[in-house]
Design a protein around this motif. Structure first.
Motif, PDB file in Angstrom:
ATOM      1  N   GLN A  21       0.776  -1.179   0.008  1.00 57.49           N
ATOM      2  CA  GLN A  21       0.068   0.122  -0.064  1.00 57.49           C
ATOM      3  C   GLN A  21       0.910   1.335   0.067  1.00 57.49           C
ATOM      4  OE1 GLN A  21      -2.720  -0.993   3.249  1.00 57.49           O
ATOM      5  NE2 GLN A  21      -4.530  -0.798   1.692  1.00 57.49           N
ATOM      6  N   VAL A  74      -2.687   2.111  -5.120  1.00 60.96           N
ATOM      7  CA  VAL A  74      -3.906   2.012  -4.559  1.00 60.96           C
ATOM      8  C   VAL A  74      -4.939   2.900  -4.912  1.00 60.96           C
ATOM      9  CG1 VAL A  74      -2.659   0.526  -2.689  1.00 60.96           C
ATOM     10  CG2 VAL A  74      -3.115   3.145  -2.286  1.00 60.96           C
ATOM     11  N   GLN A 111     -12.725   3.155  -2.153  1.00 60.86           N
ATOM     12  CA  GLN A 111     -12.450   1.687  -2.132  1.00 60.86           C
ATOM     13  C   GLN A 111     -13.779   0.984  -2.882  1.00 60.86           C
ATOM     14  OE1 GLN A 111      -9.650  -0.046  -1.151  1.00 60.86           O
ATOM     15  NE2 GLN A 111      -8.760   1.999  -0.919  1.00 60.86           N
ATOM     16  N   GLU A 166     -16.442  -1.428  -3.363  1.00 59.55           N
ATOM     17  CA  GLU A 166     -17.641  -2.355  -2.700  1.00 59.55           C
ATOM     18  C   GLU A 166     -18.493  -3.201  -3.528  1.00 59.55           C
ATOM     19  OE1 GLU A 166     -19.444  -0.057   0.384  1.00 59.55           O
ATOM     20  OE2 GLU A 166     -17.644   0.494   1.409  1.00 59.55           O
ATOM     21  N   GLY A 217      -7.930  -4.138  -2.852  1.00 58.58           N
ATOM     22  CA  GLY A 217      -8.432  -2.910  -3.477  1.00 58.58           C
ATOM     23  C   GLY A 217      -8.098  -2.538  -4.700  1.00 58.58           C
ATOM     24  N   TYR A 251     -12.504   5.306  -8.730  1.00 61.09           N
ATOM     25  CA  TYR A 251     -11.626   4.717  -7.798  1.00 61.09           C
ATOM     26  C   TYR A 251     -10.257   5.584  -7.693  1.00 61.09           C
ATOM     27  CZ  TYR A 251     -15.340   1.263  -7.601  1.00 61.09           C
ATOM     28  OH  TYR A 251     -16.320   0.467  -7.646  1.00 61.09           O
TER      29      TYR A 251
END
Length: 356
Positions: free
Chosen positions: A29, A33, A38, A40, A68, A241
């Protein structure tokens, strides 16, 4: 047996050389990223199926550093992973019930092993699971949140897991006789274009009646088609994202090089026909495809019938699914293919709302 020259070529492949820093940094990370949101899962795309909801709940609790990035990079891959997870769990527990022995599942190149850790937790000894990765940060995440003693991790590339290693390593003893499901997840495309040699290495590890699953990013015979689908992925999905700068950096760092190891669907079919009687595309998202293959018609039908319909908006799916790639004339699989109906979470009690 794969020849030493091929093994040496894989040792010098992009995944273990030019890409290694990217994967280590992303899994730690430290970069790559999502920097906007994030991912879902959208359970409405899975028709609020109860089995999928259960898998999604356990899966989310085991996310690690690389997860992620992965699910934010491929349109609706998270929903597909949940769909596959619920289907694999159902298929594997049926094997356990018939044989009174744990089913075995191997995810080849699956980051932190979040997927197989979830299966191991739900299986509670009815499933034995294994994943491999050559990235130290993925191993660290796995060990920090292993979640089940039935989940195992091999630190190294897929081709290091040869027959001698299964015999010599006590932690791999559960897998000496092979796997009921072997899942190659966007791994081959990081090493080279020779799908026949890659399948030659892993196919012997699949038990009689077992299933091979593959997620691949495929080249298109028309480069414009490939580019249009990439634009859709980058501009309409990933921007939810990632910042545009983040997307641009990844494209220049890894995607342009990775395309050299991609193959198209006809090449994939030719390779699969060398090893499997049956192969079916069960998911498509732009240039990404999931195939399920087996030499046992009954096993493949049982597995596919354990899946709800593909969880993806029509605009992102370019194939009529399920799409049969290889079949037989004597015992064709195509006429019998069908998804299972969703077992909706919504209550059907009188007087209660029917929507979710």
């Amino acid at each position: 047996m794969v020849d030493p020259q091929t093994i040496e070529r894989w040792r010098n492949a992009p995944r273990l050389t030019s890409f290694s820093t990217f994967f280590q940094r992303t899994a730690s990370q430290e970069g790559g990223v999502p920097d906007i949101a994030q991912p879902e899962p959208d359970l409405s795309l899975l028709d609020f199926d109860l089995d999928c909801a259960v898998f999604a709940h356990s899966h989310a609790r085991l996310f690690g550093g690389f997860d992620g990035h992965y699910y934010a990079s491929i349109p609706y891959r998270l929903e597909e992973q949940i769909r596959l997870g619920a289907g694999i769990y159902s298929f594997a527990t049926r094997i356990w019930a018939r044989t009174a022995k744990p089913a075995t599942v191997y995810t080849l190149g699956a980051g932190t092993g979040c997927f197989i850790r979830t299966l191991a937790v739900l299986g509670d000894g009815r499933l034995k699971t294994l994943c491999c990765s050559a990235t130290a940060a993925n191993r660290d995440v796995f060990l920090a949140n292993r979640a089940s003693e039935h989940a195992h991790f091999f630190f190294g590339p897929f081709f290091a897991l040869d027959s001698e290693r299964y015999i010599a390593d006590p932690d791999l003893s559960d897998f000496q006789n092979g796997f009921d499901i072997l899942f190659e997840d966007t791994t081959f495309q990081m090493f080279d274009r020779d799908r026949v040699r890659q399948l030659e290495f892993i196919a012997p590890r699949i038990k009689p009646g077992g299933i091979l699953l593959q997620v691949q990013k495929l080249a298109q015979q028309d480069p414009l088609v490939y580019d249009e689908r990439e634009w859709q992925k980058d501009e309409l999905f990933k921007t939810r994202y990632f910042s545009r700068q983040n997307i641009s950096e990844k494209k220049s760092e890894i995607l342009n090089t990775m395309s050299d190891c991609q193959v198209d669907l006809p090449t994939t079919v030719t390779a699969l026909r060398s090893f499997f009687r049956y192969s079916v595309v069960i998911w498509n998202s732009g240039n990404f495809y999931t195939n399920a293959s087996s030499n046992a018609r009954s096993s493949l039908l049982e597995f596919i019938s354990s899946l709800v319909k593909p969880a993806i908006p029509p605009a992102y799916c370019y194939e009529a699914l399920p799409l049969v790639l290889t079949d037989t004339q004597s015992e064709p699989i195509a006429p019998a293919l069908a998804w299972r109906r969703a077992n909706a979470v919504c209550s059907s009690a009188p007087g209660q709302r029917q929507d979710c």
